[in-house]
Design a protein around this motif. Structure first.
Motif, PDB file in Angstrom:
ATOM      1  N   GLU A   1       0.847  -1.211   0.000  1.00  0.00           N
ATOM      2  CA  GLU A   1       0.000   0.000   0.000  1.00  0.00           C
ATOM      3  C   GLU A   1       0.874   1.250   0.000  1.00  0.00           C
ATOM      4  O   GLU A   1       0.593   2.223  -0.691  1.00  0.00           O
ATOM      5  CB  GLU A   1      -0.916   0.016   1.244  1.00  0.00           C
ATOM      6  CG  GLU A   1      -1.952  -1.081   1.268  1.00  0.00           C
ATOM      7  CD  GLU A   1      -3.004  -0.908   0.187  1.00  0.00           C
ATOM      8  OE1 GLU A   1      -3.285   0.233  -0.193  1.00  0.00           O
ATOM      9  OE2 GLU A   1      -3.532  -1.946  -0.281  1.00  0.00           O
ATOM     10  N   LEU A   2       1.962   1.195   0.784  1.00  0.00           N
ATOM     11  CA  LEU A   2       2.857   2.358   0.840  1.00  0.00           C
ATOM     12  C   LEU A   2       3.531   2.576  -0.512  1.00  0.00           C
ATOM     13  O   LEU A   2       3.670   3.709  -0.981  1.00  0.00           O
ATOM     14  CB  LEU A   2       3.886   2.171   1.952  1.00  0.00           C
ATOM     15  CG  LEU A   2       4.682   3.429   2.302  1.00  0.00           C
ATOM     16  CD1 LEU A   2       4.988   3.490   3.791  1.00  0.00           C
ATOM     17  CD2 LEU A   2       5.974   3.551   1.517  1.00  0.00           C
ATOM     18  N   GLU A   3       3.917   1.472  -1.164  1.00  0.00           N
ATOM     19  CA  GLU A   3       4.539   1.620  -2.493  1.00  0.00           C
ATOM     20  C   GLU A   3       3.559   2.305  -3.466  1.00  0.00           C
ATOM     21  O   GLU A   3       3.953   3.187  -4.226  1.00  0.00           O
ATOM     22  CB  GLU A   3       4.971   0.256  -3.054  1.00  0.00           C
ATOM     23  CG  GLU A   3       5.655   0.416  -4.410  1.00  0.00           C
ATOM     24  CD  GLU A   3       6.097  -0.880  -5.081  1.00  0.00           C
ATOM     25  OE1 GLU A   3       5.703  -1.964  -4.638  1.00  0.00           O
ATOM     26  OE2 GLU A   3       6.841  -0.770  -6.076  1.00  0.00           O
ATOM     27  N   LYS A   4       2.276   1.899  -3.391  1.00  0.00           N
ATOM     28  CA  LYS A   4       1.263   2.500  -4.289  1.00  0.00           C
ATOM     29  C   LYS A   4       1.114   3.991  -4.009  1.00  0.00           C
ATOM     30  O   LYS A   4       1.116   4.816  -4.923  1.00  0.00           O
ATOM     31  CB  LYS A   4      -0.103   1.819  -4.043  1.00  0.00           C
ATOM     32  CG  LYS A   4      -0.390   0.676  -4.996  1.00  0.00           C
ATOM     33  CD  LYS A   4      -1.826   0.196  -4.818  1.00  0.00           C
ATOM     34  CE  LYS A   4      -1.835  -1.216  -4.277  1.00  0.00           C
ATOM     35  NZ  LYS A   4      -3.064  -1.636  -3.633  1.00  0.00           N
ATOM     36  N   LEU A   5       1.006   4.347  -2.713  1.00  0.00           N
ATOM     37  CA  LEU A   5       0.813   5.751  -2.344  1.00  0.00           C
ATOM     38  C   LEU A   5       2.024   6.592  -2.760  1.00  0.00           C
ATOM     39  O   LEU A   5       1.875   7.726  -3.245  1.00  0.00           O
ATOM     40  CB  LEU A   5       0.583   5.855  -0.824  1.00  0.00           C
ATOM     41  CG  LEU A   5       0.402   7.261  -0.250  1.00  0.00           C
ATOM     42  CD1 LEU A   5      -0.882   7.902  -0.785  1.00  0.00           C
ATOM     43  CD2 LEU A   5       0.348   7.234   1.291  1.00  0.00           C
ATOM     44  N   ALA A   6       3.220   6.024  -2.591  1.00  0.00           N
ATOM     45  CA  ALA A   6       4.462   6.774  -2.869  1.00  0.00           C
ATOM     46  C   ALA A   6       4.588   7.176  -4.337  1.00  0.00           C
ATOM     47  O   ALA A   6       5.285   8.138  -4.663  1.00  0.00           O
ATOM     48  CB  ALA A   6       5.673   5.941  -2.447  1.00  0.00           C
ATOM     49  N   LYS A   7       3.889   6.448  -5.210  1.00  0.00           N
ATOM     50  CA  LYS A   7       4.017   6.702  -6.669  1.00  0.00           C
ATOM     51  C   LYS A   7       3.673   8.147  -7.027  1.00  0.00           C
ATOM     52  O   LYS A   7       4.271   8.728  -7.917  1.00  0.00           O
ATOM     53  CB  LYS A   7       3.104   5.751  -7.458  1.00  0.00           C
ATOM     54  CG  LYS A   7       3.674   4.355  -7.530  1.00  0.00           C
ATOM     55  CD  LYS A   7       3.110   3.566  -8.716  1.00  0.00           C
ATOM     56  CE  LYS A   7       3.930   2.321  -8.958  1.00  0.00           C
ATOM     57  NZ  LYS A   7       3.636   1.215  -8.085  1.00  0.00           N
ATOM     58  N   SER A   8       2.695   8.737  -6.300  1.00  0.00           N
ATOM     59  CA  SER A   8       2.282  10.111  -6.645  1.00  0.00           C
ATOM     60  C   SER A   8       2.994  11.148  -5.766  1.00  0.00           C
ATOM     61  O   SER A   8       2.708  12.341  -5.865  1.00  0.00           O
ATOM     62  CB  SER A   8       0.769  10.257  -6.496  1.00  0.00           C
ATOM     63  OG  SER A   8       0.409   9.977  -5.156  1.00  0.00           O
ATOM     64  N   GLY A   9       3.917  10.707  -4.898  1.00  0.00           N
ATOM     65  CA  GLY A   9       4.542  11.652  -3.966  1.00  0.00           C
ATOM     66  C   GLY A   9       5.850  12.238  -4.472  1.00  0.00           C
ATOM     67  O   GLY A   9       6.460  11.730  -5.410  1.00  0.00           O
ATOM     68  N   ASN A  10       6.244  13.357  -3.814  1.00  0.00           N
ATOM     69  CA  ASN A  10       7.529  13.997  -4.112  1.00  0.00           C
ATOM     70  C   ASN A  10       8.517  13.594  -3.012  1.00  0.00           C
ATOM     71  O   ASN A  10       8.370  14.030  -1.864  1.00  0.00           O
ATOM     72  CB  ASN A  10       7.315  15.522  -4.142  1.00  0.00           C
ATOM     73  CG  ASN A  10       8.633  16.269  -4.194  1.00  0.00           C
ATOM     74  OD1 ASN A  10       9.695  15.671  -4.363  1.00  0.00           O
ATOM     75  ND2 ASN A  10       8.564  17.589  -4.040  1.00  0.00           N
ATOM     76  N   PRO A  11       9.540  12.795  -3.335  1.00  0.00           N
ATOM     77  CA  PRO A  11      10.443  12.297  -2.289  1.00  0.00           C
ATOM     78  C   PRO A  11      11.319  13.387  -1.672  1.00  0.00           C
ATOM     79  O   PRO A  11      11.977  13.157  -0.661  1.00  0.00           O
ATOM     80  CB  PRO A  11      11.299  11.256  -3.024  1.00  0.00           C
ATOM     81  CG  PRO A  11      11.192  11.586  -4.464  1.00  0.00           C
ATOM     82  CD  PRO A  11       9.876  12.277  -4.664  1.00  0.00           C
ATOM     83  N   LYS A  12      11.301  14.592  -2.275  1.00  0.00           N
ATOM     84  CA  LYS A  12      12.168  15.671  -1.756  1.00  0.00           C
ATOM     85  C   LYS A  12      11.417  16.664  -0.862  1.00  0.00           C
ATOM     86  O   LYS A  12      12.025  17.562  -0.305  1.00  0.00           O
ATOM     87  CB  LYS A  12      12.776  16.431  -2.945  1.00  0.00           C
ATOM     88  CG  LYS A  12      13.636  15.532  -3.822  1.00  0.00           C
ATOM     89  CD  LYS A  12      14.757  16.324  -4.460  1.00  0.00           C
ATOM     90  CE  LYS A  12      15.768  15.395  -5.087  1.00  0.00           C
ATOM     91  NZ  LYS A  12      15.603  15.219  -6.504  1.00  0.00           N
ATOM     92  N   LYS A  13      10.113  16.492  -0.741  1.00  0.00           N
ATOM     93  CA  LYS A  13       9.303  17.458   0.023  1.00  0.00           C
ATOM     94  C   LYS A  13       9.705  17.437   1.512  1.00  0.00           C
ATOM     95  O   LYS A  13       9.779  18.469   2.156  1.00  0.00           O
ATOM     96  CB  LYS A  13       7.831  17.099  -0.155  1.00  0.00           C
ATOM     97  CG  LYS A  13       6.888  17.810   0.759  1.00  0.00           C
ATOM     98  CD  LYS A  13       6.359  19.075   0.144  1.00  0.00           C
ATOM     99  CE  LYS A  13       5.466  19.791   1.151  1.00  0.00           C
ATOM    100  NZ  LYS A  13       5.057  21.092   0.703  1.00  0.00           N
ATOM    101  N   PHE A  14       9.925  16.232   2.062  1.00  0.00           N
ATOM    102  CA  PHE A  14      10.334  16.124   3.470  1.00  0.00           C
ATOM    103  C   PHE A  14      11.740  15.539   3.537  1.00  0.00           C
ATOM    104  O   PHE A  14      12.053  14.587   2.811  1.00  0.00           O
ATOM    105  CB  PHE A  14       9.367  15.213   4.240  1.00  0.00           C
ATOM    106  CG  PHE A  14       7.973  15.777   4.357  1.00  0.00           C
ATOM    107  CD1 PHE A  14       7.675  16.768   5.277  1.00  0.00           C
ATOM    108  CD2 PHE A  14       6.952  15.316   3.526  1.00  0.00           C
ATOM    109  CE1 PHE A  14       6.391  17.291   5.375  1.00  0.00           C
ATOM    110  CE2 PHE A  14       5.666  15.828   3.614  1.00  0.00           C
ATOM    111  CZ  PHE A  14       5.382  16.823   4.549  1.00  0.00           C
ATOM    112  N   GLN A  15      12.580  16.130   4.396  1.00  0.00           N
ATOM    113  CA  GLN A  15      13.953  15.638   4.569  1.00  0.00           C
ATOM    114  C   GLN A  15      13.964  14.547   5.640  1.00  0.00           C
ATOM    115  O   GLN A  15      13.676  14.827   6.793  1.00  0.00           O
ATOM    116  CB  GLN A  15      14.873  16.789   5.025  1.00  0.00           C
ATOM    117  CG  GLN A  15      15.121  17.835   3.957  1.00  0.00           C
ATOM    118  CD  GLN A  15      15.825  17.236   2.742  1.00  0.00           C
ATOM    119  OE1 GLN A  15      16.844  16.584   2.872  1.00  0.00           O
ATOM    120  NE2 GLN A  15      15.255  17.433   1.551  1.00  0.00           N
ATOM    121  N   LEU A  16      14.268  13.336   5.251  1.00  0.00           N
ATOM    122  CA  LEU A  16      14.340  12.238   6.225  1.00  0.00           C
ATOM    123  C   LEU A  16      15.766  11.712   6.287  1.00  0.00           C
ATOM    124  O   LEU A  16      16.544  11.899   5.350  1.00  0.00           O
ATOM    125  CB  LEU A  16      13.393  11.096   5.797  1.00  0.00           C
ATOM    126  CG  LEU A  16      11.901  11.403   5.717  1.00  0.00           C
ATOM    127  CD1 LEU A  16      11.129  10.161   5.296  1.00  0.00           C
ATOM    128  CD2 LEU A  16      11.376  11.918   7.054  1.00  0.00           C
TER     129      LEU A  16
END
Ligand code: KG4
Ligand code: ZN
Length: 324
Positions: A190-205
Motif C-alpha cells: 500500500e505504501l509503495e502505491k501511495l508513494a508513486k504520486s509523492g515527491n520524495p524531496k518534500k520532506f527531509q528524512l
C-alpha cells in the motif's frame, strides 16, 4: 532419478503447499493468504493464524498434489519450514507435515524459512537456472533484513550473514510507517502505491547508516522521525498529497540505503551476481533503484517473480533438495 519434494509453509499467515522437481522446477504452487482475516486486527494474530492453517492445510496440500502431474506415490520427501516463525503456526504445520510424511513413508525435511527465501531465485517452471558458485543476496522480509554471502560448494548451499538490521526489518518499517500514514494492512504494498504520486524531496528524512563501514542497517530511527513529523504537522494526515510525499521520501531513503550498501558489498567482495529475496523484494522502486545504480558496473541483478518473493511453499520444497 528425479526427486519430487512436497513443500509446506505455515510460518506466518500464509498456508502454502507446492511440489518441486529436483529443487528447481515448480510443478505446482498453491497459497492461501489470511490477509483479509488479520486486516481487521491491523496485523497477524498468532492464535488466529494457526487455526486457519489447520483448516486450510488439507485442501491446499490436496490441490498441490493433484495438480502437479505426479502421483503421490512418487513424492520423495515432505519438507516443512521449521524456523523462524510464529510458534503456534510452526507447530500446526510441523504436526501436519510429520503425519503426512509417516503416511507416505518418506523422510520429513526441516527447512529454514530464510534460506528458502534466497532459494526462490533459483526456481522456474520451464527451464533450469544455473546457480553461481558465489553470490550476494539482499534478504528483505517482514522479520529480517540481511546481506548474505551465498556459496554453492559440492552442489550444496551455504550462506553467511555479512550484515543485518540492528533493529527493525525493512518490511517491518514499511508496515509501521504505513500504519502511521493510516494505510490498510499489509502496509508495504500500500505504501509503495501511495508513494508513486509523492515527491520524495518534500520532506527531509534521514538515510540511516548509509556511510558506515559495515553492511548493517537500522530502520527504527526513520520510523520514529516520521512519527514525530506527523505529531508536529497533523495536517499531513488530512492531505493525500502530503501523505504521498512522506511515503515517497521514506521509500526512497530506505531503498537508497539498501541499494548503496548491497552494491558496496558486491564491489568490496568482488562478487558479480546479486539477488533479492523476501516480501520487500516485490517493491518495484527498490528493484529499479538497484538496476539504475549498477548500470554499466558489470554487476548482474536477479530477483524472483513477486509470487515467489513473499511467503510460499515452492521455496521450501526447492531448498529441501540441499538436505536430502
Ligand atoms: O517475506 P514475507 O512475505 O514474509 C516474511 O517472511 O516476513 O514479507 C512480508 C513483508 C511485509 O512486511 C510486507 O509489507 C512487505 O514484505 N512487502 C512489501 C511489498 N510487498 C510486500 N514492502 C514494500 N513494498 C512492497 N511492494
Ligand atoms: Zn518469509
Amino acid at each position: 532419478m528425479d526427486k519430487y519434494i512436497l513443500g509446506i509453509e505455515t510460518t506466518c499467515d500464509e498456508t502454502a503447499a507446492s511440489i518441486v522437481c529436483n529443487g528447481k522446477t515448480i510443478l505446482s504452487n498453491y497459497i492461501t493468504s489470511q490477509i483479509d482475516i488479520h486486516a481487521k486486527f491491523g496485523g497477524v494474530v498468532p492464535e488466529v493464524a494457526s487455526r486457519y492453517h489447520l483448516e486450510s492445510l488439507p485442501m491446499i496440500i490436496n490441490d498441490a498434489v493433484s495438480n502437479s502431474g505426479i502421483d503421490k506415490s512418487e513424492i520423495s520427501a515432505v519438507a516443512i519450514a521449521t524456523e523462524p516463525g510464529l510458534a503456534p503456526s510452526l507447530s500446526v504445520g510441523f504436526a501436519y507435515a510429520s503425519g503426512l510424511a509417516v503416511n507416505l513413508g518418506v523422510k520429513l525435511v526441516h527447512v529454514n524459512h530464510l534460506s528458502a527465501h534466497v532459494w526462490a531465485n533459483f526456481l522456474t517452471v520451464d527451464h533450469v537456472i544455473e546457480i553461481p558458485e558465489r553470490s550476494l543476496c539482499l534478504l528483505v522480509s517482514g522479520g529480517h533484513t540481511q546481506i548474505l554471502l551465498v556459496e554453492i560448494k559440492d552442489g550444496k548451499y551455504f550462506s553467511k550473514i555479512l550484515g543485518e538490521t540492528l533493529d527493525d526489518a525493512a518490511g517491518e518499517a514499511f508496515d509501521k510507517v504505513a500504519r502511521l500514514l493510516k494505510l490498510p494492512y499489509p502496509g508495504g504494498p500500500e505504501l509503495e502505491k501511495l508513494a508513486k504520486s509523492g515527491n520524495p524531496k518534500k520532506f527531509q528524512l534521514p538515510l540511516p547508516m548509509i556511510n558506515t563501514e559495515n553492511y548493517d542497517f537500522s530502520f527504527s530511527g526513520i520510523k520514529s522521525h516520521i512519527s514525530r513529523l506527523i505529531t508536529s504537522q497533523p495536517e499531513i494526515l488530512e492531505s493525500n498529497a502530503l501523505r504521498a510525499d512522506v511515503a515517497a521520501a521514506f521509500q526512497n531513503n530506505v531503498c537508497e540505503v539498501l541499494a548503496t550498501k548491497l552494491i558496496k558489498c558486491a564491489h568490496e567482495m568482488q562478487i558479480t551476481n546479486i539477488y533479492l529475496a523476501g516480501g520487500v523484494a516485490c517493491n518495484g522502486f527498490l528493484r529499479n533503484k538497484i538496476l539504475e545504480k549498477i548500470e554499466n558496473s558489470g554487476l548482474i541483478l536477479n530477483f524472483p517473480h513477486p509470487i515467489l518473493c513473499t511467503d510460499n511453499a515452492a521455496m521450501i520444497a526447492g531448498f529441501a533438495i540441499n538436505l536430502i
